[in-house]
Design a protein around this motif. Sequence first.
Motif, PDB file in Angstrom:
ATOM      1  N   PRO A   1       0.831  -1.212   0.000  1.00 29.85           N
ATOM      2  CA  PRO A   1       0.000   0.000   0.000  1.00 29.85           C
ATOM      3  C   PRO A   1       0.863   1.257   0.000  1.00 29.85           C
ATOM      4  CG  PRO A   1       0.071  -0.939   2.183  1.00 29.85           C
ATOM      5  CD  PRO A   1       0.814  -1.907   1.289  1.00 29.85           C
ATOM      6  N   SER A   2       0.207   2.380  -0.300  1.00 28.24           N
ATOM      7  CA  SER A   2       0.913   3.662  -0.251  1.00 28.24           C
ATOM      8  C   SER A   2       1.363   3.928   1.182  1.00 28.24           C
ATOM      9  CB  SER A   2       0.001   4.785  -0.739  1.00 28.24           C
ATOM     10  OG  SER A   2       0.644   6.026  -0.633  1.00 28.24           O
ATOM     11  N   GLY A   3       2.619   4.244   1.337  1.00 30.59           N
ATOM     12  CA  GLY A   3       3.158   4.465   2.673  1.00 30.59           C
ATOM     13  C   GLY A   3       4.155   3.388   3.036  1.00 30.59           C
ATOM     14  N   ALA A   4       3.786   2.534   3.977  1.00 32.91           N
ATOM     15  CA  ALA A   4       4.716   1.488   4.427  1.00 32.91           C
ATOM     16  C   ALA A   4       3.951   0.202   4.718  1.00 32.91           C
ATOM     17  CB  ALA A   4       5.479   1.942   5.666  1.00 32.91           C
ATOM     18  N   LEU A   5       4.658  -0.924   4.582  1.00 31.33           N
ATOM     19  CA  LEU A   5       4.101  -2.248   4.860  1.00 31.33           C
ATOM     20  C   LEU A   5       5.063  -2.974   5.797  1.00 31.33           C
ATOM     21  CD1 LEU A   5       2.148  -4.656   4.326  1.00 31.33           C
ATOM     22  CD2 LEU A   5       3.618  -5.227   2.368  1.00 31.33           C
ATOM     23  N   THR A   6       4.513  -3.550   6.875  1.00 28.39           N
ATOM     24  CA  THR A   6       5.307  -4.356   7.808  1.00 28.39           C
ATOM     25  C   THR A   6       4.881  -5.811   7.686  1.00 28.39           C
ATOM     26  OG1 THR A   6       5.525  -2.497   9.344  1.00 28.39           O
ATOM     27  CG2 THR A   6       5.947  -4.709  10.211  1.00 28.39           C
ATOM     28  N   MET A   7       5.832  -6.686   7.421  1.00 33.70           N
ATOM     29  CA  MET A   7       5.565  -8.116   7.282  1.00 33.70           C
ATOM     30  C   MET A   7       6.320  -8.887   8.367  1.00 33.70           C
ATOM     31  SD  MET A   7       5.678  -8.820   3.169  1.00 33.70           S
ATOM     32  CE  MET A   7       5.184 -10.518   3.453  1.00 33.70           C
ATOM     33  N   LYS A   8       5.681  -9.937   8.895  1.00 29.92           N
ATOM     34  CA  LYS A   8       6.280 -10.790   9.913  1.00 29.92           C
ATOM     35  C   LYS A   8       6.291 -12.232   9.419  1.00 29.92           C
ATOM     36  CE  LYS A   8       4.787  -7.859  13.763  1.00 29.92           C
ATOM     37  NZ  LYS A   8       4.028  -7.808  15.041  1.00 29.92           N
ATOM     38  N   LEU A   9       7.475 -12.856   9.451  1.00 32.60           N
ATOM     39  CA  LEU A   9       7.641 -14.226   8.995  1.00 32.60           C
ATOM     40  C   LEU A   9       8.274 -15.038  10.127  1.00 32.60           C
ATOM     41  CD1 LEU A   9       9.086 -13.499   5.427  1.00 32.60           C
ATOM     42  CD2 LEU A   9       6.717 -14.020   6.020  1.00 32.60           C
ATOM     43  N   ASN A  10       7.735 -16.209  10.400  1.00 38.28           N
ATOM     44  CA  ASN A  10       8.214 -17.072  11.478  1.00 38.28           C
ATOM     45  C   ASN A  10       8.989 -18.248  10.905  1.00 38.28           C
ATOM     46  OD1 ASN A  10       7.001 -15.707  13.809  1.00 38.28           O
ATOM     47  ND2 ASN A  10       5.055 -16.275  12.863  1.00 38.28           N
ATOM     48  N   PHE A  11      10.125 -18.560  11.537  1.00 35.30           N
ATOM     49  CA  PHE A  11      10.986 -19.651  11.075  1.00 35.30           C
ATOM     50  C   PHE A  11      11.535 -20.410  12.288  1.00 35.30           C
ATOM     51  CE2 PHE A  11      11.391 -16.186   8.019  1.00 35.30           C
ATOM     52  CZ  PHE A  11      11.031 -16.817   6.841  1.00 35.30           C
ATOM     53  N   LYS A  12      11.895 -21.674  12.051  1.00 37.96           N
ATOM     54  CA  LYS A  12      12.646 -22.464  13.014  1.00 37.96           C
ATOM     55  C   LYS A  12      14.041 -22.667  12.473  1.00 37.96           C
ATOM     56  CE  LYS A  12       8.833 -24.907  15.228  1.00 37.96           C
ATOM     57  NZ  LYS A  12       8.281 -26.236  15.640  1.00 37.96           N
ATOM     58  N   VAL A  13      15.021 -22.356  13.315  1.00 33.53           N
ATOM     59  CA  VAL A  13      16.405 -22.396  12.874  1.00 33.53           C
ATOM     60  C   VAL A  13      17.216 -23.198  13.879  1.00 33.53           C
ATOM     61  CG1 VAL A  13      16.252 -20.211  11.637  1.00 33.53           C
ATOM     62  CG2 VAL A  13      16.892 -20.225  14.053  1.00 33.53           C
ATOM     63  N   PRO A  14      18.322 -23.782  13.470  1.00 35.91           N
ATOM     64  CA  PRO A  14      19.165 -24.547  14.396  1.00 35.91           C
ATOM     65  C   PRO A  14      19.816 -23.631  15.420  1.00 35.91           C
ATOM     66  CG  PRO A  14      20.208 -24.372  12.248  1.00 35.91           C
ATOM     67  CD  PRO A  14      18.820 -23.851  12.080  1.00 35.91           C
ATOM     68  N   VAL A  15      19.981 -24.198  16.630  1.00 34.00           N
ATOM     69  CA  VAL A  15      20.569 -23.444  17.734  1.00 34.00           C
ATOM     70  C   VAL A  15      22.082 -23.648  17.712  1.00 34.00           C
ATOM     71  CG1 VAL A  15      20.614 -23.140  20.240  1.00 34.00           C
ATOM     72  CG2 VAL A  15      18.463 -23.640  19.068  1.00 34.00           C
ATOM     73  N   GLY A  16      22.817 -22.575  17.949  1.00 33.87           N
ATOM     74  CA  GLY A  16      24.264 -22.649  18.019  1.00 33.87           C
ATOM     75  C   GLY A  16      24.932 -22.713  16.671  1.00 33.87           C
ATOM     76  N   GLU A  17      24.205 -22.512  15.623  1.00 32.29           N
ATOM     77  CA  GLU A  17      24.776 -22.561  14.273  1.00 32.29           C
ATOM     78  C   GLU A  17      24.379 -21.287  13.529  1.00 32.29           C
ATOM     79  OE1 GLU A  17      24.862 -25.518  10.360  1.00 32.29           O
ATOM     80  OE2 GLU A  17      23.598 -25.980  12.107  1.00 32.29           O
ATOM     81  N   LYS A  18      25.358 -20.703  12.822  1.00 33.42           N
ATOM     82  CA  LYS A  18      25.095 -19.446  12.115  1.00 33.42           C
ATOM     83  C   LYS A  18      24.161 -19.697  10.933  1.00 33.42           C
ATOM     84  CE  LYS A  18      28.229 -16.321  11.762  1.00 33.42           C
ATOM     85  NZ  LYS A  18      29.424 -15.512  11.354  1.00 33.42           N
ATOM     86  N   VAL A  19      23.125 -18.865  10.879  1.00 34.26           N
ATOM     87  CA  VAL A  19      22.123 -18.965   9.805  1.00 34.26           C
ATOM     88  C   VAL A  19      22.197 -17.692   8.961  1.00 34.26           C
ATOM     89  CG1 VAL A  19      19.679 -19.151   9.248  1.00 34.26           C
ATOM     90  CG2 VAL A  19      20.618 -20.399  11.217  1.00 34.26           C
ATOM     91  N   TYR A  20      22.315 -17.879   7.660  1.00 34.11           N
ATOM     92  CA  TYR A  20      22.380 -16.747   6.723  1.00 34.11           C
ATOM     93  C   TYR A  20      20.990 -16.524   6.111  1.00 34.11           C
ATOM     94  CZ  TYR A  20      27.372 -17.670   7.093  1.00 34.11           C
ATOM     95  OH  TYR A  20      28.638 -17.884   7.558  1.00 34.11           O
ATOM     96  N   TYR A  21      20.710 -15.248   5.805  1.00 27.92           N
ATOM     97  CA  TYR A  21      19.416 -14.929   5.171  1.00 27.92           C
ATOM     98  C   TYR A  21      19.640 -13.967   4.001  1.00 27.92           C
ATOM     99  CZ  TYR A  21      19.684 -10.605   7.890  1.00 27.92           C
ATOM    100  OH  TYR A  21      20.081  -9.418   8.423  1.00 27.92           O
ATOM    101  N   ARG A  22      18.732 -14.034   3.058  1.00 28.42           N
ATOM    102  CA  ARG A  22      18.721 -13.143   1.896  1.00 28.42           C
ATOM    103  C   ARG A  22      17.267 -12.814   1.561  1.00 28.42           C
ATOM    104  NH1 ARG A  22      21.004 -16.151  -1.631  1.00 28.42           N
ATOM    105  NH2 ARG A  22      23.152 -15.346  -1.376  1.00 28.42           N
ATOM    106  N   PHE A  23      16.899 -11.510   1.621  1.00 39.98           N
ATOM    107  CA  PHE A  23      15.555 -11.041   1.273  1.00 39.98           C
ATOM    108  C   PHE A  23      15.675 -10.058   0.098  1.00 39.98           C
ATOM    109  CE2 PHE A  23      15.081 -12.378   5.635  1.00 39.98           C
ATOM    110  CZ  PHE A  23      13.830 -12.966   5.654  1.00 39.98           C
ATOM    111  N   SER A  24      14.855 -10.270  -0.920  1.00 42.90           N
ATOM    112  CA  SER A  24      14.860  -9.362  -2.079  1.00 42.90           C
ATOM    113  C   SER A  24      13.422  -9.001  -2.445  1.00 42.90           C
ATOM    114  CB  SER A  24      15.558  -9.998  -3.280  1.00 42.90           C
ATOM    115  OG  SER A  24      14.837 -11.131  -3.742  1.00 42.90           O
ATOM    116  N   LEU A  25      13.258  -7.733  -2.820  1.00 40.26           N
ATOM    117  CA  LEU A  25      11.940  -7.224  -3.230  1.00 40.26           C
ATOM    118  C   LEU A  25      12.045  -6.739  -4.661  1.00 40.26           C
ATOM    119  CD1 LEU A  25       9.006  -6.336  -2.596  1.00 40.26           C
ATOM    120  CD2 LEU A  25       9.958  -4.128  -1.876  1.00 40.26           C
ATOM    121  N   ASN A  26      11.208  -7.308  -5.523  1.00 40.23           N
ATOM    122  CA  ASN A  26      11.152  -6.910  -6.929  1.00 40.23           C
ATOM    123  C   ASN A  26       9.808  -6.226  -7.168  1.00 40.23           C
ATOM    124  OD1 ASN A  26      11.114  -6.612  -9.678  1.00 40.23           O
ATOM    125  ND2 ASN A  26      11.826  -8.690 -10.142  1.00 40.23           N
ATOM    126  N   ALA A  27       9.853  -4.898  -7.376  1.00 39.79           N
ATOM    127  CA  ALA A  27       8.635  -4.125  -7.622  1.00 39.79           C
ATOM    128  C   ALA A  27       8.945  -3.031  -8.620  1.00 39.79           C
ATOM    129  CB  ALA A  27       8.102  -3.522  -6.320  1.00 39.79           C
TER     130      ALA A  27
END
Length: 543
Positions: free
Chosen positions: A406-432
């Motif tokens: 929408p015009s203005g701003a959008l807040t999105m929340k995503l839930n994940f389960k990740v391993p404990v004690g291990e580094k997790v990498y993420y990559r988010f991209s928006l194509n608009a």
Amino acid sequence: MKRSIAMSVMIISLMMFTAAVLAQSTELGVKGSIVVISGDYSSGSIILTNSGNLAYDLVMFQDFRVVNEAGKEVSGFTFTMNRTNFINWKRGKSYVVGYRISAEKGIPAGDYSLLLRFRAISSGAGRLYILTARIPVRVIENPLRFGKLSMYVEGREGYNQIFNGDTLVVYSHVQNIGHFNVSGKATVYLEREGKQYLKQSREITLTPGDNVIKFEMKIPQDFSDGTYTLVYIIKYPSGEKRFTKNIKIGVGVEVINLSVKSSRVFLNENNVAYLTLIADRDISLRIEMNAISGGKVIYRTERVINVGSGSRVITLNLPTNSSGDIKTEVGIYYGTRLLRSFQISYQVVTYPVLSNVMYKKTGPNSIEIILKIENGNDKPVTGTLSYELYTEEKTLYKKSLKITIPSGALTMKLNFKVPVGEKVYYRFSLNALDRVTLKEGSLLLKPPSTSTSSSPSSTITKTTSSSPISTTSSSTEGRGGNAGLYAVIILVIAAIILVGYYENVKTRPRKRVRPKPKRKSPLGRFKRPKIPKFRENKELPKK
């Protein structure tokens, strides 16, 4: 002396003839005609020729009369010749005779005949002859003779193209063949669809001889294009002379089209409009441009361009520093005259950006990632959100979502389960709107601490994106009041054990340690070699 006496005798003898004497009539040949103005006089010359079979010793002018086309004599004329006697007029001989004729005012205009009568004596015949000459005479009421209408554009030849701002010069020659001035009135104007434009009039006096009647007509810059009839009138006492001529007037430039390069551009991206025109002359034009967005003028500019003869494309810069639907009005002016106006529309958009990535721990091995997407446009925008979570060994999550921002701003929340004690990498991209924004980083969930310390378990998020990403720390929650008491007891016991251990180590006798001998080189002592010396033999070797 003798000749004069003889001629006098002949004239007396000719005058002594009586009407009883038989006379023969012969007509002289005439070359020329006479034009005289009613109420004026005319002078000139005619040629008289003896076209008969006899030679005359003496010919003498007797009288004249003027008759109309019906043969009826008309009065009101006077006629004189500069020569009235002709001696020894042989056959075929011609004389040029000067004359002066006048016509009283009121004599009707028309064609007349001037009849001249002569008396003549033929050589050796002694008989009387009557000679006549018929001279055409035209009586006119108007002494003016009008030349053709001429015109040109001041500063250049001809008038094939008359432009706004030009000065059109219109003139004609008027010949006054009379001997008195003629008063009149001259008028000039342009006419179109029954209306008169640029009318000028003035009183004139036409003197004998050549007269030039001239007008200068300045064509205004705001004069409408089209074909006009030029009307030029000279009025005089007995009538008027009217000239008409069709002329075409135009500004000399044709504005063909205005087109826009892009109908949709991003904020502050370059966008232009192309103005195409064809000019028949060198001309200066003024271009006004107003850009309107949301009912308000957001940009206004004015520009003067000099256009040469031929076709040309003018580039106009369009404003793109404000997002939204923009309507641009463009007007092309010559002086104060609007030649043509255009309206073009285009859209300025700001592509949505993935501005922030945050996360928080929601369980022992679960997190919630919060994305903030900003849309600076006044309308919703659709796009694709792609994300990937992975470790050094495997991909945990990978997915693409179709979203509406929408015009203005959008807040999105995503839930994940990740391993404990291990580094997790993420990559988010928006194509608009065909633009991609990327956020990358890593996170680490630490295992639960067995320490009695109450320090929170926190993870710093790192990003490789050009845009900053906020970092948050997550902490484990306590187990109530009893857990706190147990922690204090455990800390006290641990402190006692550490103190006892330290005292025991401090009172124990220290074991003597013998220092290790230095290691000797198996090569023994090293002695630097001397530099070799060579003897020089000054004698050559023997053979």
